[in-house]
Design a protein around this motif. Structure first.
Motif, mmCIF file in Angstrom:
data_model
loop_
_atom_site.group_PDB
_atom_site.id
_atom_site.type_symbol
_atom_site.label_atom_id
_atom_site.label_comp_id
_atom_site.label_asym_id
_atom_site.label_seq_id
_atom_site.Cartn_x
_atom_site.Cartn_y
_atom_site.Cartn_z
ATOM 1 N N ALA A 270 0.827 -1.207 0.000
ATOM 2 C CA ALA A 270 0.000 0.000 0.000
ATOM 3 C C ALA A 270 0.857 1.250 0.000
ATOM 4 C CB ALA A 270 -0.917 -0.007 1.221
ATOM 5 N N ARG A 271 1.938 1.241 0.749
ATOM 6 C CA ARG A 271 2.829 2.408 0.764
ATOM 7 C C ARG A 271 3.450 2.627 -0.607
ATOM 8 N NH1 ARG A 271 7.517 2.662 5.196
ATOM 9 N NH2 ARG A 271 7.864 0.563 4.342
ATOM 10 N N GLU A 272 3.841 1.554 -1.271
ATOM 11 C CA GLU A 272 4.452 1.688 -2.594
ATOM 12 C C GLU A 272 3.452 2.189 -3.625
ATOM 13 O OE1 GLU A 272 7.158 1.594 -5.681
ATOM 14 O OE2 GLU A 272 7.513 1.428 -3.520
ATOM 15 N N LEU A 273 2.212 1.749 -3.524
ATOM 16 C CA LEU A 273 1.210 2.091 -4.532
ATOM 17 C C LEU A 273 0.540 3.435 -4.289
ATOM 18 C CD1 LEU A 273 -0.449 -1.415 -4.809
ATOM 19 C CD2 LEU A 273 0.644 -0.225 -6.706
ATOM 20 N N ASP A 374 -6.910 6.298 4.347
ATOM 21 C CA ASP A 374 -8.033 7.132 3.915
ATOM 22 C C ASP A 374 -8.086 7.218 2.396
ATOM 23 O OD1 ASP A 374 -8.673 7.575 6.548
ATOM 24 O OD2 ASP A 374 -7.561 9.453 6.680
ATOM 25 N N ARG A 375 -6.926 7.293 1.776
ATOM 26 C CA ARG A 375 -6.858 7.369 0.326
ATOM 27 C C ARG A 375 -7.364 6.070 -0.307
ATOM 28 N NH1 ARG A 375 -1.134 8.871 -1.109
ATOM 29 N NH2 ARG A 375 -1.768 10.724 0.036
ATOM 30 N N ALA A 376 -6.965 4.929 0.283
ATOM 31 C CA ALA A 376 -7.421 3.646 -0.240
ATOM 32 C C ALA A 376 -8.934 3.513 -0.121
ATOM 33 C CB ALA A 376 -6.726 2.509 0.510
ATOM 34 N N LYS A 377 -9.484 3.949 0.997
ATOM 35 C CA LYS A 377 -10.933 3.862 1.189
ATOM 36 C C LYS A 377 -11.678 4.716 0.164
ATOM 37 C CE LYS A 377 -14.523 4.583 4.688
ATOM 38 N NZ LYS A 377 -14.784 4.995 6.095
ATOM 39 N N LEU A 378 -11.176 5.937 -0.079
ATOM 40 C CA LEU A 378 -11.828 6.817 -1.041
ATOM 41 C C LEU A 378 -11.738 6.256 -2.454
ATOM 42 C CD1 LEU A 378 -13.224 9.444 -1.809
ATOM 43 C CD2 LEU A 378 -10.971 10.534 -1.915
ATOM 44 N N LEU A 379 -10.568 5.750 -2.835
ATOM 45 C CA LEU A 379 -10.398 5.201 -4.178
ATOM 46 C C LEU A 379 -11.283 3.979 -4.388
ATOM 47 C CD1 LEU A 379 -6.503 5.497 -4.505
ATOM 48 C CD2 LEU A 379 -8.211 6.843 -5.742
ATOM 49 N N ALA A 380 -11.383 3.117 -3.372
ATOM 50 C CA ALA A 380 -12.244 1.947 -3.497
ATOM 51 C C ALA A 380 -13.698 2.352 -3.650
ATOM 52 C CB ALA A 380 -12.068 1.033 -2.276
#
Length: 399
Positions: A270-273, A374-380
């Motif tokens: 997740a940090r890399e992406l 938070d970014r992952a949740k929004l993108l999903a």
């Protein structure tokens, strides 16, 4: 596994040199292939695409060659575990206590890895088959963890040679499922496996050593999604990823304390992406589906969008674990494990790098949250809500 610290004293009297071991040509080819599979770094092995097939799958080996094979496997697998991540200094749970160091410092003694018949069948199959059009590889006996690890090492070479992993032996391999759900995805769902053997004992030690490689695999899986054009392919990969991670999270929480640190490869991926820095931009939600052919019914497109967001959605579990870890009191027996999680994954709750100016072509990136979770949740959420765009003009939803 502990590296030797002293050298044995040479004998006082000269001894005649031992006679070199003699093996047949077919046995030598098997030994050479085994050493190649256990060599560092991906490389193309032409023998995996050998045509015409040189031998039948029925293959026997003499006692001398079998001894050399066992020696090669025992030493080669241990060295590969150290090369692929065991050399790194990490903090992990060992019997409920946080230990720091490389693999052999955290685990001075390693339970013996027992290679059985499935390992021999795999090597004989690789020697005799063209992996691009191979006959079925399935085992009658249950593979050990050592057998599973050898299948995992072989999987990378098979894919590099242009073969595929759609074989029962690989589909039923816990390590292959954990690392290659994209390569195993098919019309049939993946077999439901019990992954608990990978969260304690020698299984947990293996997964600890493979953390960097597993992280790189999941980064590669996500980075390949923009190249996927088929709706069905994206859906199957997402379903396979969800299947594997659900089983993995369930297995992790069966331990006491839970071995949630073994999901660290997902946090690293997740940090890399999703980390946005001066040299790269965090992708927006359409990046994951930019290659899809959207000429499909709305339901099919929605299933593909959900599949594309499988990894992003799974990161929510890591966020829940972090929230739970922050509530563990200092007198609780799980306090040390909780603190390990909070300190190791703290970058998920904050921006790891200063934000870069958003590009002119994608102004919506400026509104992305700074924290990775938070970014992952929004993108999903954005990915899974793309059905609101409606079907293309030339495709109608079937009744």
């Amino acid at each position: 596994m502990t590296p030797p610290t002293t050298l044995a004293r040479p004998p006082q009297t000269a001894q005649p040199p031992a006679a070199p071991a003699r093996v047949s040509r077919s046995e030598a080819e098997l030994l050479t292939l085994t050493r190649a599979i256990l060599s560092p770094g991906p490389r193309y092995l032409p023998s995996l695409r050998q045509q015409p097939k040189r031998v039948t799958r029925v293959f026997s080996i003499g006692p001398t060659a079998m001894g050399l094979l066992q020696q090669t496997l025992a030493r080669g697998v241990t060295l590969e575990l150290l090369r692929r991540g065991g050399w790194q200094t990490r903090r992990t749970l060992v019997n409920g206590v946080v230990e720091r160091g490389n693999l052999w410092q955290r685990h001075p003694t390693l339970p013996p890895l027992q290679f059985g018949r499935p390992s021999f069948e795999l090597l004989a199959w690789l020697r005799s088959e063209d992996v691009g059009a191979a006959r079925t590889l399935s085992h009658d006996t249950t593979p050990s963890l050592a057998d599973d690890l050898l299948h995992y090492f072989a999987a990378a070479h098979i894919l590099h040679a242009g073969g595929d992993l759609h074989q029962p032996a690989f589909a039923r391999s816990p390590l292959c499922q954990l690392a290659y759900p994209d390569a195993l995805a098919s019309e049939q769902p993946l077999p439901q496996l019990d992954l608990r053997a990978l969260v304690h004992g020698e299984g947990a030690i293996i997964v600890e050593a493979l953390q960097p490689e597993l992280a790189a695999r999941w980064v590669a899986m996500e980075q390949a999604k923009p190249e996927i054009g088929q709706i069905e392919r994206m859906t199957r990969i997402g379903q396979a990823q969800t299947h594997v991670l659900t089983s993995w999270f369930r297995a992790i929480d069966t331990e006491s304390p839970p071995r949630r640190d073994l999901a660290g490869f997902l946090a690293d991926a997740a940090r890399e992406l999703l980390a946005r820095g001066p040299e790269r931009q965090c992708p927006d939600h359409t990046w994951w589906i930019s290659g899809l052919d959207l000429r499909a019914p709305l339901s099919a497109r929605q299933a593909a969008f959900v599949g594309a967001a499988a990894f992003l959605r799974a990161l929510g579990t890591l966020g829940v674990w972090l929230d739970e870890a922050g509530l563990v009191p200092h007198f609780d027996e799980d306090y040390e494990a909780a603190q390990l999680l909070l300190s190791s994954w703290k970058y998920l709750h904050r921006a790891p790098e200063p934000p870069a100016p958003p590009p002119a072509r994608a102004t919506n990136q400026a509104q992305l949250p700074a924290a990775i979770l938070d970014r992952a949740k929004l993108l999903a959420t954005q990915l899974q809500s793309l059905h609101s765009l409606g079907p293309p003009a030339d495709v109608t939803e079937p009744p």
